[in-house]
Design a protein around this motif. Structure first.
Motif, PDB file in Angstrom:
ATOM      1  N   PRO A   1      73.466 -13.540  77.898  1.00  0.00           N
ATOM      2  CA  PRO A   1      72.904 -12.551  77.133  1.00  0.00           C
ATOM      3  C   PRO A   1      73.807 -11.421  76.827  1.00  0.00           C
ATOM      4  O   PRO A   1      74.965 -11.401  77.349  1.00  0.00           O
ATOM      5  CB  PRO A   1      71.720 -12.012  78.144  1.00  0.00           C
ATOM      6  CG  PRO A   1      71.596 -13.171  79.211  1.00  0.00           C
ATOM      7  CD  PRO A   1      73.121 -13.764  79.299  1.00  0.00           C
TER       8      PRO A   1
ATOM      9  N   SER B   1      63.588 -13.250  72.487  1.00  0.00           N
ATOM     10  CA  SER B   1      63.560 -13.717  73.730  1.00  0.00           C
ATOM     11  C   SER B   1      62.690 -14.982  73.564  1.00  0.00           C
ATOM     12  O   SER B   1      61.645 -15.013  73.213  1.00  0.00           O
ATOM     13  CB  SER B   1      63.282 -12.734  74.938  1.00  0.00           C
ATOM     14  OG  SER B   1      61.804 -12.151  74.672  1.00  0.00           O
TER      15      SER B   1
ATOM     16  N   THR C   1      67.657 -14.323  75.302  1.00  0.00           N
ATOM     17  CA  THR C   1      67.185 -12.869  74.757  1.00  0.00           C
ATOM     18  C   THR C   1      67.370 -12.696  73.370  1.00  0.00           C
ATOM     19  O   THR C   1      68.516 -13.406  72.968  1.00  0.00           O
ATOM     20  CB  THR C   1      67.875 -11.917  76.030  1.00  0.00           C
ATOM     21  OG1 THR C   1      69.292 -12.075  75.480  1.00  0.00           O
ATOM     22  CG2 THR C   1      67.576 -12.221  77.378  1.00  0.00           C
TER      23      THR C   1
END
Length: 279
Positions: free
Chosen positions: A123, A173, A216
């Motif tokens: 992420p 996400s 995400t």
């Protein structure tokens, strides 16, 4: 089947809801199977397109009810109808995908074709907005529903003209539904988002996520490329009601509903690339 299933309701209500859902599902299948279910059939494409529009009308009704603070029972009723339409479309397209060899239906992990996987991405370190564009430094080329000699029918997504090796990001996400390769979409990633829609990222040169992994917004999922049926490097971005071909919806209005504004050019793109890819 290939469709996702939801948690059961209490027994008494479940029977009523199951009966309602079954009736709607049967009605949808009756409409969709009124013509031979061949992937190359104009009738099949027309019926699935009508089912997609029916789903979007049902989704718009749910949104309007929520915005108007309608009673919860009315919202749930409308949402149940939307899901019933999606369920029928999902099962039909899954079956068609299996028969036609769509890798999303046959080999969603991409293992059989040994897709070019890179190191797993992480992420972003900076907290991104809930939704974002799928790439940067792009030029919009072929749009949704365009006609042209490069496609057997109308174009099903939005193309972002970028140089090979440009990072491609998850727009929001979600969970990676498929990482496949070997068909006209080349190397591709398919992500299921919390709102139930799926986003597809195709023609990649490398895949940096794995099936069932969580991503995400703004997380790199791969690099752009020119794999599959292409005339030059670009990202093919698609939004679908189900994971399968035939359930696409206009991607730019969908992004706008997420407060993501995609303009004709996203910063600088080399003139040679722009001239070669813009229709």
């Amino acid at each position: 089947m290939g469709r996702e299933h939801h948690a059961r309701l209490p027994r008494t209500r479940a029977r009523l809801h199951a009966a309602t859902g079954a009736a709607l599902f049967a009605l949808l299948l009756l409409v969709l199977t009124a013509v031979p279910a061949g992937a190359g059939s104009d009738g099949f494409r027309g019926e699935t397109a009508r089912a997609v529009r029916a789903h979007e009308r049902a989704r718009e009704r749910v949104d309007r009810l929520r915005e108007a603070d309608a009673p919860a029972t009315e919202v749930k009723d409308a949402e149940r109808r939307r899901r019933a339409v999606r369920a029928g479309l999902w099962d039909l397209l899954w079956s068609t995908g299996r028969n036609s060899g769509d890798p999303v239906a046959v080999d969603p992990s991409g293992r059989d074709r040994h897709c070019p996987f890179g190191d797993r991405s992480r992420p972003p370190t900076r907290r991104a907005r809930p939704w974002t564009a799928p790439t940067h430094r792009y030029w919009l080329s072929a749009g949704y529903a365009e006609k042209g000699s490069r496609w057997a029918h109308r174009h099903t997504g939005q193309d972002f003209a970028v140089d090979s090796g440009t990072p491609v990001y998850a727009v929001g996400s979600g969970t990676v539904r498929a990482t496949t390769c070997g068909d006209g979409f080349g190397n591709q990633v398919l992500i299921r988002h919390r709102d139930g829609y799926f986003t597809q990222y195709a023609h990649l040169s490398r895949i940096d996520v794995r099936k069932d992994g969580r991503v995400t917004a703004g997380q790199r999922i791969g690099l752009s490329g020119a794999t599959g049926n292409v005339t030059g490097p670009h990202l093919h971005f698609e939004v679908r009601i189900t994971p399968y071909v035939g359930s696409a919806v206009p991607p730019l209005p969908w992004l706008r509903r997420k407060d993501v504004r995609v303009t004709g050019a996203g910063a600088f793109v080399t003139p040679r690339l722009r001239d070669s890819l813009t229709p």
